[in-house]
Write a protein that holds these residues in place. Structure first.
Motif, PDB file in Angstrom:
ATOM      1  N   TYR A   1      -2.116  -1.780  -4.352  1.00 44.40           N
ATOM      2  CA  TYR A   1      -2.475  -0.475  -3.804  1.00 44.40           C
ATOM      3  C   TYR A   1      -3.959  -0.447  -3.442  1.00 44.40           C
ATOM      4  O   TYR A   1      -4.742  -1.297  -3.890  1.00 44.40           O
ATOM      5  CB  TYR A   1      -2.193   0.646  -4.822  1.00 44.40           C
ATOM      6  N   ARG A   2      -4.341   0.564  -2.665  1.00 46.72           N
ATOM      7  CA  ARG A   2      -5.745   0.741  -2.294  1.00 46.72           C
ATOM      8  C   ARG A   2      -6.220   2.087  -2.849  1.00 46.72           C
ATOM      9  O   ARG A   2      -5.643   3.134  -2.532  1.00 46.72           O
ATOM     10  CB  ARG A   2      -5.901   0.709  -0.771  1.00 46.72           C
ATOM     11  N   LYS A   3      -7.252   2.053  -3.665  1.00 40.48           N
ATOM     12  CA  LYS A   3      -7.730   3.288  -4.265  1.00 40.48           C
ATOM     13  C   LYS A   3      -8.192   4.283  -3.199  1.00 40.48           C
ATOM     14  O   LYS A   3      -8.102   5.504  -3.399  1.00 40.48           O
ATOM     15  CB  LYS A   3      -8.861   3.035  -5.261  1.00 40.48           C
TER      16      LYS A   3
ATOM     17  N   PRO B   1       0.785  -1.247   0.000  1.00 43.68           N
ATOM     18  CA  PRO B   1       0.000   0.000   0.000  1.00 43.68           C
ATOM     19  C   PRO B   1       0.810   1.287   0.000  1.00 43.68           C
ATOM     20  O   PRO B   1       0.381   2.294  -0.569  1.00 43.68           O
ATOM     21  CB  PRO B   1      -0.840  -0.121   1.287  1.00 43.68           C
TER      22      PRO B   1
ATOM     23  N   ASP C   1      -6.698   4.980  -0.477  1.00 47.27           N
ATOM     24  CA  ASP C   1      -5.519   5.782  -0.104  1.00 47.27           C
ATOM     25  C   ASP C   1      -5.256   6.843  -1.161  1.00 47.27           C
ATOM     26  O   ASP C   1      -4.944   7.997  -0.842  1.00 47.27           O
ATOM     27  CB  ASP C   1      -4.286   4.884   0.051  1.00 47.27           C
TER      28      ASP C   1
ATOM     29  N   GLU D   1      -5.381  -2.208  -7.686  1.00 48.22           N
ATOM     30  CA  GLU D   1      -5.286  -3.511  -7.017  1.00 48.22           C
ATOM     31  C   GLU D   1      -4.228  -4.410  -7.639  1.00 48.22           C
ATOM     32  O   GLU D   1      -3.650  -5.265  -6.960  1.00 48.22           O
ATOM     33  CB  GLU D   1      -6.653  -4.207  -7.054  1.00 48.22           C
TER      34      GLU D   1
END
Length: 329
Positions: free
Chosen positions: A314-316, A102, A318, A310
């Motif tokens: 990663y996390r959208k 992340p 964030d 993804e």
């Protein structure tokens, strides 16, 4: 006889105490590693910080700074924090993202609007949350953030659109975060260690690479690439990271000193990079290089269409929080 033996033992114990506990042994020697050139602000500011830490701790810490991949490639020095071969490093969140994906969300292309947006992020709750996630996973502690510059492309042949990158052999760092833009545009991606890029460009192993203007200057990539394409795809930063083992050994007072000094060093390097970045386009033009401006919306839209958050871990959510941060410049 017994008294003489006791006296001798006491004398030996006292001598040992002086040897082990005297001024020389009170000093802790540390290794601080990075992959950048000795002439770059990241190194000069680190050397200043090493001396300042020694001064503010009354000589209890002696830090040797190793530039130019002397202690290994960027992936190596990141692993070295865990292995104990290094105590401190300067490295991007892209490599921290190998351990905790992340935190690499900042490398999703066109995440930051400019340097001010990045620096505001470095002081935000979003950064604190991601840095804590990284520390929870690795034990390593991020003490400072330095502006590294806006990543641009250099190439043997100029290109103006994302589509024109199709089939282009481009070097990127050996971390997933850097793949998004060239992958979305159909380029052939070749991860190569930083210290080997100049030779790879010179001998034709790759046709292109991407880095901030200040790095293009410091590594002399302009000698073997005559086109600078202003893709501006990543506003980049470096973290100063202290190993888990060292951070835990530091007293709260020493933790404060290390944090304050490294943040002062980061501010020094950031100012130098930002100033030099403003000057370099004219300098490169004077050297005979071609500077190509592009429609960054073309690149951004292609990435957003083809590369999911993804797919890199990663996390959208964030990313959305980062977009909401206001620039401080």
């Amino acid at each position: 006889m017994i008294d003489r033996r006791r006296g001798l033992a006491a004398a030996l114990a006292l001598a040992a105490a002086f040897t082990l506990g005297g001024p020389a042994s009170a000093q802790t020697k540390l290794k601080w590693a990075h992959v950048y050139e000795p002439s770059e602000p990241f190194h000069t500011a680190s050397v200043w910080a090493a001396g300042e830490i020694a001064k503010r701790t009354n000589g209890r810490y002696h830090i040797d700074v190793y530039p130019s991949s002397q202690l290994g490639k960027e992936s190596d020095i990141n692993q070295g924090l865990t292995l104990g071969t290094v105590d401190m490093i300067i490295s991007g969140s892209s490599f921290a993202g190998k351990a905790y994906p992340p935190i690499g969300v900042t490398y999703y292309p066109y995440t930051f609007r400019d340097a001010g947006h990045l620096l505001a992020y470095a002081k935000s709750d979003v950064f604190k949350d991601l840095a804590k996630g990284y520390e929870d996973k690795t034990g390593n502690h991020i003490v400072a953030v330095t502006y590294y510059g806006v990543r641009q492309s250099t190439s043997n042949k100029p290109f103006k659109t994302c589509a024109e990158m199709k089939g282009l052999k481009i070097r990127v760092p050996d971390a997933p975060a850097y793949l998004a833009m060239p992958k979305a545009c159909g380029a052939n991606i070749t991860p190569i260690a930083f210290a080997e890029v100049y030779l790879a460009l010179q001998n034709g192993t790759v046709d292109a690479q991407e880095n901030p203007l200040t790095t293009i200057e410091a590594k002399k990539f302009y000698e073997v690439q005559k086109n600078i394409v202003l893709t501006g795809h990543i506003v980049d930063h470096l973290n100063t990271i202290i190993s888990s083992s060292l951070w835990k050994k530091l007293s709260p007072e020493d933790q404060k000193i290390f944090t304050e000094v490294t943040q002062e060093a980061a501010a020094k390097a950031t100012a130098e990079v930002a100033q030099r970045e403003k000057e370099l386009l004219d300098i490169f033009k004077q050297k005979g290089l071609t500077v190509v401006e592009v429609d960054t919306d073309d690149f951004r839209n292609t990435v957003m269409k083809n590369i999911t958050f993804e797919s890199f871990g990663y996390r959208k959510a964030d990313w959305d929080r980062i977009q909401a941060i206001k620039s401080n410049m």
